[in-house]
Design an enzyme around this catalytic site. Sequence first.
Site, short mmCIF file in Angstrom:
data_model
loop_
_atom_site.label_atom_id
_atom_site.label_comp_id
_atom_site.label_asym_id
_atom_site.label_seq_id
_atom_site.Cartn_x
_atom_site.Cartn_y
_atom_site.Cartn_z
N ARG A 35 39.10 36.45 29.44
CA ARG A 35 40.02 36.61 28.31
C ARG A 35 41.39 36.00 28.63
O ARG A 35 42.07 35.48 27.75
CB ARG A 35 40.16 38.08 27.93
N CYS A 56 26.86 55.83 34.40
CA CYS A 56 27.04 57.19 33.87
C CYS A 56 25.78 57.70 33.17
O CYS A 56 25.60 58.91 33.02
CB CYS A 56 28.22 57.24 32.90
#
Length: 168
Positions: A35, A56
Site C-alpha cells: 500500500r 485464532c
Amino acid sequence: SKWSNPDNNGSTKGLKLVIIGGVAGGASCAARARRLDETAEILLLQSGPDVSFASCGMPYFIGGEITDRNQMSVQTPGSLRARLNIDVRVNTRVTKINTETKTITAIDETDPTSSKTLTATYDHLIIAVGAEPMKPPIPGIDRPGLFALRNLQEMDAIVEWIEKIPDE
C-alpha cells in the site's frame, strides 16, 4: 516516496523488500508495504507450507465449530501474488543473512538433499518469524498428547490425535 530508491539515471525504482516469516506479522507487513509503494519488489519467505492463516480460529477447528479446513487459510501464495503482487515462497528456510552485502540465502525445505539455494538482495529486511514455545524440563513433557499449537500442521496433528481416542 521514501520507499523508492533513485537509480543512476535519476529515475526512481521500487525498493527491494525481503520479509522472513509469512504468517500474521510478515503477511501484514507485506500488505502494508504494498500500500505504501506499488513499485516495491516484495519477497515473502515462509518456512512452512502456509501463509496468513487464521491462527485464532485453530481452537474452533479443533473443537469442531469450524468444519471446513479451507476456511483456515486466509491467503495463499497465489492470492497474495494476484491481489498484491507479492512474491511468496513457502517451504523456504532462510539459512544466512549477510547485512554487509544485503543478501539472504535460503533453501527449499521440501528437498533437504538439494544443494540448490535461493539468494536474494534487499534494500530493507524484515524478520517476522514469530516464536517457539518453551518446553520446560519437567517429567512427561514429551509424552503423547501434549502439543504446541502454532501452525496448521500442529492443528492437524491435534485433531488426528483426538480422533484416535476411543469413545468412552
